[in-house]
Design a protein around this motif. Structure first.
Motif, PDB file in Angstrom:
ATOM      1  N   ALA A  87      15.708  19.444 -53.249  1.00  0.00           N
ATOM      2  CA  ALA A  87      16.179  20.797 -53.531  1.00  0.00           C
ATOM      3  C   ALA A  87      15.813  21.751 -52.403  1.00  0.00           C
ATOM      4  N   GLY A  88      16.587  22.814 -52.306  1.00  0.00           N
ATOM      5  CA  GLY A  88      16.262  23.859 -51.344  1.00  0.00           C
ATOM      6  C   GLY A  88      17.407  24.195 -50.415  1.00  0.00           C
ATOM      7  N   THR A 366      14.912  28.132 -53.234  1.00  0.00           N
ATOM      8  CA  THR A 366      15.624  27.488 -54.332  1.00  0.00           C
ATOM      9  C   THR A 366      16.045  28.551 -55.336  1.00  0.00           C
ATOM     10  N   MET A 400      10.367  21.810 -54.023  1.00  0.00           N
ATOM     11  CA  MET A 400      11.137  21.825 -52.780  1.00  0.00           C
ATOM     12  C   MET A 400      11.298  20.412 -52.219  1.00  0.00           C
TER      13      MET A 400
END
Length: 450
Positions: A87-88, A366, A400
């Motif tokens: 994610a991120g 995020t 993250m």
């Protein structure tokens, strides 16, 4: 009869084809995320919701939902290519530069940060990391000592200056001397550094003065009695300690049999040293001073005072001489030769003297609802009320993802699936057109009744 259903179906199929076509067009766009057309049926009801007509009046486009699944990661040859595994989003921003400002003046952000998964970054003429839209990458800058602390994200600028030298202040010498060796020095005055028969073993290390000039230090080990060894040292060929004009040892190491071969073991031996006022060390640390010396090229090195020589790992076992660790903490000056980025987003500056120092760290963002981000084109999204405020942190922390340098994230679009969807949408379009044609024929039949 009504043409409403067929007409809405045509519009829906047309929009579905538009979404599919955009997905296909961006199948090879790094960091691109596919979209999906989502539809909802329509019914005509009375104002209070009690209408009795259960026949729908068609379909409408409910949403075009972006799909933020992970794309495949492919390696490249560019160290500034970055891929997020997890994610991120990278944070980038447009900047405004005053043409009259000094070249080293930090740019001013001209807009709120934008967010992207495309990691195709480069370095501009001012040393800032930018993407193809000339938007700067945001993160934390390191201080002069290479320390990075979380702060307000700012444009990342790579360093141009070299690294200053560091004078040697500590040396660690870990070695084993052979307990079977013959005694070669009954006194401290009979060693000749040019005659290997007057000592048993030798090893060398390079240290640095405060100007970063290298000094070659050689250690000589001379067995003077059973379990007793003298340690001599020279700097650029000159003995560090002399007595009566003759070389003198900087230390004497005692290895009593009860020590198990280690002079610093409990109940063991000791190291007697003769520099820095002299004394006895029980932990293996002894002080040495290196005077100014003249090198073979005629240059003069500066004195180095107060070096801590750690011989706590010395042993005397019945095996051949060997040095297992010989390190020192000084280094010469160096020039920047490149950068590397680790999986936590730390940008390491690499210098010609073999040293590395953190220069900056990339910050990721995020969102609770990434599908609420507004696509702006150019591989960027903007935060909206629907997406919520960004959560900021470094790669690999919390939820993250981690970074992979020298790699890019491919589009998450499955081209085969999109082509199948295209065929389905085409058939839907044809079917809806057929319903309009059929209703036209029915109306024509009614008109032709006599």
């Amino acid at each position: 009869m009504s043409f409403q259903q067929g007409l809405s179906g045509l519009n829906a199929s047309s929009k579905s084809l538009d979404v599919i076509g955009n997905n296909v067009a961006n199948a090879n766009t790094f960091g691109a995320k596919g979209a999906r057309a989502e539809f909802a049926d329509m019914y005509a009801t009375a104002m209070n919701g009690t209408g009795a007509n259960n026949i729908g009046i068609g379909v409408n486009l409910a949403a075009v939902a972006q799909q933020f699944s992970q794309g495949n990661i492919t390696t490249t040859e560019n160290p500034l290519d970055l891929a997020i595994n997890g994610a991120g989003f990278f944070q980038v921003a447009n900047v405004a530069r005053d043409p009259n400002a000094a070249p080293d003046t930090p740019p001013t952000l001209a807009s709120p940060p934008l967010y992207t998964r495309n990691g195709q970054f480069k370095v501009d003429r001012n040393g800032y990391i930018v993407n193809n839209q000339q938007q700067v990458l945001l993160g934390y800058m390191a201080d002069a000592n290479g320390q990075i602390a979380p702060q307000q994200a700012r444009p990342i600028q790579l360093p141009t200056a070299g690294i200053a030298p560091q004078m040697t202040s500590a040396i660690k010498l870990e070695f084993n001397v052979d307990s079977r060796s013959a005694v070669t020095g009954p006194s401290a005055t009979n060693i000749n550094f040019n005659d290997p028969t007057t000592y048993n073993n030798a090893t060398s290390v390079t240290v640095y003065d405060r100007m970063g000039q290298d000094v070659a230090v050689t250690y000589y080990f001379q067995k003077t009695a059973p379990n007793t060894w003298n340690v001599y040292a020279t700097a650029n060929g000159a003995s560090l300690l002399t007595s009566g004009g003759n070389p003198a040892p900087i230390a004497t190491v005692n290895f009593p049999p009860t020590s198990g071969g280690n002079p610093t073991a409990a109940g063991g031996g000791s190291i007697q040293y003769f520099m820095g006022g002299g004394g006895t060390s029980t932990d293996g640390r002894v002080p040495i001073d290196i005077p100014a010396t003249t090198k073979a090229d005629g240059s003069t090195t500066l004195p180095i005072a107060g070096i801590e020589l750690n011989m706590g790992g010395a042993t005397q076992y019945g095996t051949v001489f060997g040095v297992t660790n010989l390190t020192q903490n000084g280094y010469a000056p160096g020039q920047l030769v490149g950068v590397s980025i680790d999986d936590s987003g730390v940008i390491m500056a690499r210098f010609s003297n073999g040293q590395s120092k953190p220069a900056a760290q990339i910050e990721l963002a995020t969102f609770r609802n990434p599908q609420g981000l507004q696509p702006l084109g150019g591989n960027a999204w903007a935060a909206t009320y629907a997406s919520g405020d960004p959560t900021l942190s470094t790669p690999g922390s919390g939820n993250m993802g981690v970074l992979q340098a020298g790699a890019l994230e491919e589009s998450n679009i499955d081209l085969t699936a999109e082509l199948v969807n295209m065929i389905t949408a085409q058939r839907n379009y044809q079917a809806n057109a057929q319903t309009i044609k059929t209703q036209d024929q029915v109306m024509q039949t009614l008109v032709n009744l006599r």
